[in-house]
Motif scaffolding. Structure first.
Motif, PDB file in Angstrom:
ATOM      1  N   GLN A  81     -24.128 -44.205  -2.038  1.00 40.46           N
ATOM      2  CA  GLN A  81     -24.649 -43.375  -3.128  1.00 40.46           C
ATOM      3  C   GLN A  81     -25.963 -42.718  -2.745  1.00 40.46           C
ATOM      4  O   GLN A  81     -26.277 -41.613  -3.196  1.00 40.46           O
ATOM      5  N   VAL A  82     -26.725 -43.396  -1.892  1.00 39.84           N
ATOM      6  CA  VAL A  82     -28.050 -42.899  -1.511  1.00 39.84           C
ATOM      7  C   VAL A  82     -27.964 -41.647  -0.647  1.00 39.84           C
ATOM      8  O   VAL A  82     -28.650 -40.642  -0.899  1.00 39.84           O
ATOM      9  N   LEU A  83     -27.119 -41.665   0.370  1.00 37.99           N
ATOM     10  CA  LEU A  83     -27.049 -40.530   1.297  1.00 37.99           C
ATOM     11  C   LEU A  83     -26.625 -39.233   0.607  1.00 37.99           C
ATOM     12  O   LEU A  83     -27.230 -38.174   0.866  1.00 37.99           O
ATOM     13  N   PRO A  84     -25.619 -39.219  -0.275  1.00 38.03           N
ATOM     14  CA  PRO A  84     -25.319 -37.979  -1.003  1.00 38.03           C
ATOM     15  C   PRO A  84     -26.469 -37.501  -1.873  1.00 38.03           C
ATOM     16  O   PRO A  84     -26.700 -36.294  -2.008  1.00 38.03           O
ATOM     17  N   ALA A  85     -27.215 -38.434  -2.469  1.00 37.54           N
ATOM     18  CA  ALA A  85     -28.372 -38.043  -3.283  1.00 37.54           C
ATOM     19  C   ALA A  85     -29.411 -37.332  -2.427  1.00 37.54           C
ATOM     20  O   ALA A  85     -29.994 -36.318  -2.844  1.00 37.54           O
ATOM     21  N   ILE A  86     -29.650 -37.847  -1.226  1.00 38.95           N
ATOM     22  CA  ILE A  86     -30.602 -37.218  -0.304  1.00 38.95           C
ATOM     23  C   ILE A  86     -30.099 -35.846   0.127  1.00 38.95           C
ATOM     24  O   ILE A  86     -30.854 -34.871   0.156  1.00 38.95           O
ATOM     25  N   ALA A  87     -28.807 -35.751   0.429  1.00 36.85           N
ATOM     26  CA  ALA A  87     -28.227 -34.489   0.883  1.00 36.85           C
ATOM     27  C   ALA A  87     -28.277 -33.422  -0.207  1.00 36.85           C
ATOM     28  O   ALA A  87     -28.697 -32.285   0.040  1.00 36.85           O
ATOM     29  N   VAL A  88     -27.872 -33.781  -1.416  1.00 32.67           N
ATOM     30  CA  VAL A  88     -27.856 -32.810  -2.521  1.00 32.67           C
ATOM     31  C   VAL A  88     -29.280 -32.379  -2.877  1.00 32.67           C
ATOM     32  O   VAL A  88     -29.552 -31.192  -3.095  1.00 32.67           O
ATOM     33  N   GLY A  89     -30.211 -33.334  -2.941  1.00 32.15           N
ATOM     34  CA  GLY A  89     -31.598 -32.992  -3.264  1.00 32.15           C
ATOM     35  C   GLY A  89     -32.195 -32.022  -2.273  1.00 32.15           C
ATOM     36  O   GLY A  89     -32.851 -31.046  -2.653  1.00 32.15           O
ATOM     37  N   HIS A  90     -31.949 -32.266  -0.987  1.00 26.05           N
ATOM     38  CA  HIS A  90     -32.510 -31.371   0.026  1.00 26.05           C
ATOM     39  C   HIS A  90     -31.757 -30.048   0.108  1.00 26.05           C
ATOM     40  O   HIS A  90     -32.337 -29.026   0.494  1.00 26.05           O
ATOM     41  N   ALA A 249     -29.651 -43.324 -12.296  1.00 24.12           N
ATOM     42  CA  ALA A 249     -30.382 -43.727 -11.090  1.00 24.12           C
ATOM     43  C   ALA A 249     -30.083 -42.770  -9.936  1.00 24.12           C
ATOM     44  O   ALA A 249     -30.978 -42.436  -9.141  1.00 24.12           O
ATOM     45  N   TRP A 250     -28.846 -42.307  -9.854  1.00 24.67           N
ATOM     46  CA  TRP A 250     -28.472 -41.358  -8.792  1.00 24.67           C
ATOM     47  C   TRP A 250     -29.222 -40.046  -8.970  1.00 24.67           C
ATOM     48  O   TRP A 250     -29.732 -39.471  -8.005  1.00 24.67           O
ATOM     49  N   PHE A 251     -29.292 -39.562 -10.212  1.00 23.28           N
ATOM     50  CA  PHE A 251     -30.023 -38.316 -10.460  1.00 23.28           C
ATOM     51  C   PHE A 251     -31.522 -38.488 -10.195  1.00 23.28           C
ATOM     52  O   PHE A 251     -32.189 -37.568  -9.711  1.00 23.28           O
ATOM     53  N   ALA A 252     -32.049 -39.669 -10.495  1.00 24.69           N
ATOM     54  CA  ALA A 252     -33.464 -39.936 -10.192  1.00 24.69           C
ATOM     55  C   ALA A 252     -33.695 -39.928  -8.688  1.00 24.69           C
ATOM     56  O   ALA A 252     -34.708 -39.414  -8.199  1.00 24.69           O
ATOM     57  N   ALA A 253     -32.743 -40.503  -7.938  1.00 29.91           N
ATOM     58  CA  ALA A 253     -32.845 -40.503  -6.475  1.00 29.91           C
ATOM     59  C   ALA A 253     -32.761 -39.088  -5.925  1.00 29.91           C
ATOM     60  O   ALA A 253     -33.507 -38.707  -5.018  1.00 29.91           O
ATOM     61  N   MET A 254     -31.863 -38.293  -6.472  1.00 30.52           N
ATOM     62  CA  MET A 254     -31.739 -36.899  -6.043  1.00 30.52           C
ATOM     63  C   MET A 254     -33.028 -36.125  -6.328  1.00 30.52           C
ATOM     64  O   MET A 254     -33.495 -35.324  -5.516  1.00 30.52           O
TER      65      MET A 254
END
Length: 372
Positions: A81-90, A249-254
């Protein structure tokens, strides 16, 4: 002797520090502009597509990116879940950076000048000062990280530095050795601040080769030590939150990933103004999400492997991990790569940006070199 005294006395006068306006300046006087705020002349537009790729590889490869995933895992998300959040945010911030960068690449003026088109000449000072203060804080934070790199380099050469007596009180929140390394790093960094912006791209090019090579070496070392990805605990660690909590939590990570370089989404024209053409900076759209996600993945893997190897908890700070190594040569070169990563990020994301802001505040007295 009297001549020296006269020169020193002259330097105390404000008039001695006034910048002479260029003959081709676009402003009627140096109250609103100077050479560094004017349109970049064609012969200084030197940044190519590769230079922007190297710039973002340079900024992605730093300590903050390495441990970016830590806070996301701490709130209960799994690595899947973390890696997609990082990818989408960036990816989202890459869109903003590329669009704002296009304006700088077309008009060849810095962020403070473009800012006046939105806020006006006087209200623009608010956003310019806000950006400058933020850059100053981050400059100090990155310099502290650089001091930690210098400490590990010195420890690799002279292990006895670990036993250097501390003469500072506990309330100082820093030791004598850490303070010494902070100033040593600051002295190393100082001459690099004098390099003009249109030439500093070579620092980013060098870093984009050396630092990723070091990170990949640490990645391979980690997998070899733990017997592959199956030996790292994080890959088998499930999410501890589910349902709507996991979604929020995913949206917060993004959002955390998006905010990592949100400031550069605003002042990227400070760099794209030096582009050879607007097309030269389009590469940012792809390189930003790919580079940051890949380097965060490396940090995630190596940190998890460190947990299995040393059994001292998750060492999210790579310098704490290096501190565990017995191989002094490996510790030195790894620390050197992180020091190079930090200095390039500090100059690219903080020093040059702040210098452009200070130039806009007092263009009659401050240019980019003085601002840095």
């Amino acid at each position: 002797m009297s001549g020296v005294k006269q020169r020193i006395a002259k330097l105390t006068q404000p008039s001695a520090w006034v910048l002479e306006p260029e003959a081709a300046t676009f402003a009627p006087n140096n109250k609103w502009s100077n050479k560094d705020m004017d349109v970049v002349p064609p012969h200084l537009r030197t940044w190519s597509s590769w230079d922007f790729i190297a710039y973002w590889l340079s900024d992605a490869a730093n300590v903050a990116t390495w441990n970016m995933a830590s806070s996301m895992l701490a709130i209960g998300l799994s690595w899947r879940q973390v890696l997609p959040a990082i990818a989408v945010g960036h990816f989202l911030i890459a869109i903003v950076i590329t669009l704002n960068g296009t304006i700088g690449a077309q008009l060849h003026v810095p962020f403070p000048v473009l800012n006046r088109s939105s806020f006006g000449f006087y209200f623009a000072y608010f956003s310019i000062i806000s950006r400058a203060i933020l850059a100053m804080f981050w400059f100090g934070i990155q310099t502290t990280t650089g001091g930690e790199c210098v400490y590990q380099m010195l420890k690799a050469i002279w292990p006895s530095i670990q036993h250097l007596p501390n003469h500072l009180p506990e309330t100082a929140s820093i030791t004598t050795s850490a303070m010494m390394c902070y100033f040593l790093y600051w002295l190393i960094q100082l001459p690099l601040l004098l390099i003009p912006v249109h030439k500093i791209r070579w620092l980013f090019n060098i870093k984009s080769i050396i630092v990723p090579a070091c990170w990949l070496s640490m990645f391979i070392w980690a997998l070899a030590k733990t017997g592959g990805a199956s030996g790292t605990s994080i890959y088998s660690q499930p999410a501890t939150i589910h349902g709507s909590k996991a979604v929020w939590a995913w949206f917060a990570a993004m959002n955390s990933a998006l905010g990592n370089f949100a400031t550069l989404g605003v002042n990227i024209p400070d760099f794209t103004r030096f582009a050879r053409s607007p097309r030269a900076q389009y590469s940012q759209m792809l390189v930003i999400p790919v580079a940051f996600t890949f380097f965060a993945f490396i940090g995630l893997t190596v940190t998890s492997s460190g947990y299995e190897i040393y059994g001292k908890g998750y060492l999210w700070d790579p310098l704490k991990l290096i501190d565990q190594w017995d191989n002094r040569a490996a510790a030195f070169f790894a620390s050197f790569s992180f020091a190079l990563a930090t200095v390039a990020t500090n100059i690219g994301a903080n020093s040059i940006s702040c210098a452009n802001d200070l130039t806009a505040l007092a263009p009659r007295y401050i240019n980019i070199r003085r601002g840095q």
